[in-house]
Design a protein around this motif. Structure first.
Motif, mmCIF file in Angstrom:
data_model
loop_
_atom_site.group_PDB
_atom_site.id
_atom_site.type_symbol
_atom_site.label_atom_id
_atom_site.label_comp_id
_atom_site.label_asym_id
_atom_site.label_seq_id
_atom_site.Cartn_x
_atom_site.Cartn_y
_atom_site.Cartn_z
ATOM 1 N N GLN A 130 13.863 17.486 -15.690
ATOM 2 C CA GLN A 130 13.853 16.021 -15.040
ATOM 3 C C GLN A 130 12.782 15.141 -15.247
ATOM 4 O OE1 GLN A 130 16.760 15.854 -13.401
ATOM 5 N NE2 GLN A 130 17.189 17.994 -14.223
ATOM 6 N N ARG A 131 11.938 15.679 -16.323
ATOM 7 C CA ARG A 131 10.826 14.562 -16.693
ATOM 8 C C ARG A 131 11.040 13.308 -17.090
ATOM 9 N NH1 ARG A 131 7.935 12.826 -20.899
ATOM 10 N NH2 ARG A 131 5.628 12.594 -20.620
ATOM 11 N N THR A 132 12.195 12.942 -17.568
ATOM 12 C CA THR A 132 12.682 11.632 -17.901
ATOM 13 C C THR A 132 12.911 10.725 -16.864
ATOM 14 O OG1 THR A 132 13.490 12.695 -20.170
ATOM 15 C CG2 THR A 132 14.171 10.411 -19.518
ATOM 16 N N TRP A 133 13.838 11.093 -15.973
ATOM 17 C CA TRP A 133 14.007 10.410 -15.051
ATOM 18 C C TRP A 133 13.166 10.336 -13.982
ATOM 19 C CZ3 TRP A 133 14.605 11.509 -9.880
ATOM 20 C CH2 TRP A 133 14.570 12.763 -9.364
ATOM 21 N N LEU A 134 12.097 11.411 -13.809
ATOM 22 C CA LEU A 134 11.184 10.947 -12.793
ATOM 23 C C LEU A 134 10.104 10.067 -13.276
ATOM 24 C CD1 LEU A 134 10.424 14.638 -11.872
ATOM 25 C CD2 LEU A 134 10.913 12.777 -10.130
ATOM 26 N N THR A 135 9.892 9.732 -14.801
ATOM 27 C CA THR A 135 8.867 9.067 -15.413
ATOM 28 C C THR A 135 9.660 7.803 -15.342
ATOM 29 O OG1 THR A 135 8.017 11.077 -16.922
ATOM 30 C CG2 THR A 135 7.719 8.433 -17.280
ATOM 31 N N LEU A 136 10.701 7.202 -15.265
ATOM 32 C CA LEU A 136 11.519 6.122 -15.380
ATOM 33 C C LEU A 136 11.283 5.765 -13.519
ATOM 34 C CD1 LEU A 136 14.422 6.446 -17.540
ATOM 35 C CD2 LEU A 136 12.390 5.193 -18.125
ATOM 36 N N ALA A 137 11.664 6.443 -12.628
ATOM 37 C CA ALA A 137 11.597 6.159 -11.412
ATOM 38 C C ALA A 137 9.856 5.558 -10.974
ATOM 39 C CB ALA A 137 11.985 7.536 -10.700
ATOM 40 N N ALA A 138 9.190 6.587 -11.661
ATOM 41 C CA ALA A 138 7.568 6.167 -11.525
ATOM 42 C C ALA A 138 7.374 4.863 -11.841
ATOM 43 C CB ALA A 138 6.802 7.345 -11.949
ATOM 44 N N ALA A 139 7.814 4.501 -13.141
ATOM 45 C CA ALA A 139 7.591 3.247 -14.000
ATOM 46 C C ALA A 139 8.159 2.074 -12.994
ATOM 47 C CB ALA A 139 8.175 3.408 -15.266
ATOM 48 N N ALA A 140 9.390 2.169 -12.606
ATOM 49 C CA ALA A 140 10.028 1.278 -11.794
ATOM 50 C C ALA A 140 9.399 1.176 -10.511
ATOM 51 C CB ALA A 140 11.576 1.790 -11.276
ATOM 52 N N ALA A 141 8.675 1.970 -9.881
ATOM 53 C CA ALA A 141 8.003 2.072 -8.653
ATOM 54 C C ALA A 141 6.837 1.220 -8.973
ATOM 55 C CB ALA A 141 7.786 3.350 -8.015
ATOM 56 N N VAL A 142 6.147 1.574 -9.943
ATOM 57 C CA VAL A 142 4.847 0.899 -10.340
ATOM 58 C C VAL A 142 5.272 -0.639 -10.569
ATOM 59 C CG1 VAL A 142 3.309 0.603 -12.100
ATOM 60 C CG2 VAL A 142 3.657 2.615 -11.197
ATOM 61 N N GLY A 143 6.115 -1.004 -11.260
ATOM 62 C CA GLY A 143 6.590 -2.294 -11.673
ATOM 63 C C GLY A 143 6.818 -3.144 -10.292
ATOM 64 N N LEU A 144 7.578 -2.450 -9.223
ATOM 65 C CA LEU A 144 7.791 -2.958 -8.281
ATOM 66 C C LEU A 144 6.716 -3.272 -7.317
ATOM 67 C CD1 LEU A 144 10.059 -3.932 -5.938
ATOM 68 C CD2 LEU A 144 9.808 -1.581 -5.184
ATOM 69 N N GLY A 145 5.682 -2.367 -7.409
ATOM 70 C CA GLY A 145 4.516 -2.529 -6.651
ATOM 71 C C GLY A 145 3.803 -3.799 -7.214
ATOM 72 N N TRP A 146 3.398 -3.764 -8.453
ATOM 73 C CA TRP A 146 2.736 -4.855 -9.074
ATOM 74 C C TRP A 146 3.805 -6.160 -8.769
ATOM 75 C CZ3 TRP A 146 -1.815 -5.024 -10.452
ATOM 76 C CH2 TRP A 146 -2.601 -3.890 -10.959
ATOM 77 N N TRP A 147 5.070 -6.150 -8.708
ATOM 78 C CA TRP A 147 5.697 -7.519 -8.441
ATOM 79 C C TRP A 147 5.514 -7.945 -7.145
ATOM 80 C CZ3 TRP A 147 9.804 -8.417 -5.121
ATOM 81 C CH2 TRP A 147 10.505 -9.517 -5.367
ATOM 82 N N LEU A 148 5.521 -6.952 -6.222
ATOM 83 C CA LEU A 148 5.144 -7.146 -4.614
ATOM 84 C C LEU A 148 3.874 -7.953 -4.485
ATOM 85 C CD1 LEU A 148 6.827 -4.271 -2.691
ATOM 86 C CD2 LEU A 148 7.692 -6.783 -2.735
ATOM 87 N N THR A 149 2.811 -7.242 -5.225
ATOM 88 C CA THR A 149 1.349 -7.581 -5.245
ATOM 89 C C THR A 149 1.199 -8.919 -5.562
ATOM 90 O OG1 THR A 149 0.768 -5.314 -5.277
ATOM 91 C CG2 THR A 149 -1.192 -7.139 -5.710
ATOM 92 N N TRP A 150 1.917 -9.280 -6.900
ATOM 93 C CA TRP A 150 1.809 -10.555 -7.420
ATOM 94 C C TRP A 150 2.330 -11.659 -6.623
ATOM 95 C CZ3 TRP A 150 5.681 -13.798 -9.603
ATOM 96 C CH2 TRP A 150 5.156 -14.690 -10.388
ATOM 97 N N ARG A 151 3.741 -11.252 -5.980
ATOM 98 C CA ARG A 151 4.425 -12.285 -5.204
ATOM 99 C C ARG A 151 3.489 -12.662 -4.096
ATOM 100 N NH1 ARG A 151 9.894 -10.866 -2.110
ATOM 101 N NH2 ARG A 151 8.194 -10.047 -0.794
ATOM 102 N N GLY A 211 0.645 -1.099 -0.024
ATOM 103 C CA GLY A 211 -0.033 -0.084 0.064
ATOM 104 C C GLY A 211 0.940 1.144 0.092
ATOM 105 N N CYS A 212 1.878 1.229 0.931
ATOM 106 C CA CYS A 212 2.668 2.479 0.908
ATOM 107 C C CYS A 212 3.646 2.518 -0.541
ATOM 108 C CB CYS A 212 3.897 2.184 1.932
ATOM 109 S SG CYS A 212 2.964 2.354 3.674
ATOM 110 N N ALA A 213 3.782 1.344 -1.081
ATOM 111 C CA ALA A 213 4.692 1.465 -2.400
ATOM 112 C C ALA A 213 3.811 1.991 -3.461
ATOM 113 C CB ALA A 213 5.088 0.222 -2.760
ATOM 114 N N ALA A 214 2.379 1.691 -3.308
ATOM 115 C CA ALA A 214 1.497 2.253 -4.323
ATOM 116 C C ALA A 214 1.046 3.825 -4.382
ATOM 117 C CB ALA A 214 -0.063 1.186 -4.219
ATOM 118 N N ILE A 215 0.959 4.309 -3.006
ATOM 119 C CA ILE A 215 0.857 5.546 -2.547
ATOM 120 C C ILE A 215 2.059 6.396 -3.264
ATOM 121 C CG2 ILE A 215 0.694 7.222 -0.974
ATOM 122 C CD1 ILE A 215 -1.069 5.291 0.713
#
Length: 137
Positions: free
Chosen positions: A64-85, A24-28
Motif C-alpha cells: 500500500q506504499r504507493t497510495w499512502l504516499t500519494l495521499a500524504a502528498a495530497a494532504a501536504v499540498g492541501l495544508g500548504w494551500w490552506l496556509t497560503w490562502r 494545524g490539524c491538517a499538518a498533524i
C-alpha cells in the motif's frame, strides 16, 4: 448594540481561531500520513510481524506504499494551500495574525517526509543497499 448583534458576533470565530486550528490539524494528519507512508516499506512490516501478524498482512501493508504516499502528498499540498490562502487573506486586510511558526514547522517536516518517501525507492534504497553490500565485503 442589540442582543442579536452580540449573539452574531459570539458565533463568529475569532481571527486566527478555527482557521489556524484547521491548518494545524491538517499538518498533524499530513505528518502522520507521511510517516506511515515512509514506514510502510520497511519499518511497519517488520513491526507488524513482530507483533504477531502473519506475512500476508505484512505483505498487504507493504503493497500500500504507493497510495499512502500519494495521499500524504495530497494532504501536504492541501495544508500548504490552506496556509497560503489564509496568509494571503491576512496580508490583504491585516485583521488576523500570520500562520504560526508551529504550523509552518509541521508543514515543513511533513513536506520533507513526503519527499523522502517519494525518493526512497528509486534513489535512496539502491544507494543504501550498495553501501551495505560493500560494507559486508
Amino acid at each position: 448594540m442589540t442582543p442579536g448583534d452580540a449573539l452574531r458576533s459570539a458565533r463568529r470565530p475569532a481571527a486566527g481561531g478555527s482557521g489556524d486550528a484547521l491548518v494545524g490539524c491538517a499538518a498533524i494528519g499530513t505528518a502522520a500520513s507521511a510517516v506511515l507512508a515512509w514506514a510502510a516499506c520497511c519499518v511497519l512490516p517488520l513491526a507488524l510481524s513482530l507483533a504477531g501478524l502473519g506475512l500476508g498482512a505484512t505483505a498487504w501493508i507493504a503493497g500500500q506504499r504507493t497510495w499512502l504516499t500519494l495521499a500524504a502528498a495530497a494532504a501536504v499540498g492541501l495544508g500548504w494551500w490552506l496556509t497560503w490562502r489564509r496568509a494571503r487573506a491576512c496580508w490583504k486586510d491585516g485583521t488576523c495574525p500570520p500562520p504560526s511558526r508551529f504550523t509552518m514547522g509541521l508543514l515543513n517536516v511533513a513536506t520533507a517526509l513526503v519527499l523522502a518517501a517519494l525518493v526512497w525507492r528509486p534513489a535512496i534504497e539502491p544507494w543504501l543497499l550498495a553501501l551495505l553490500r560493500a560494507a559486508r565485503g
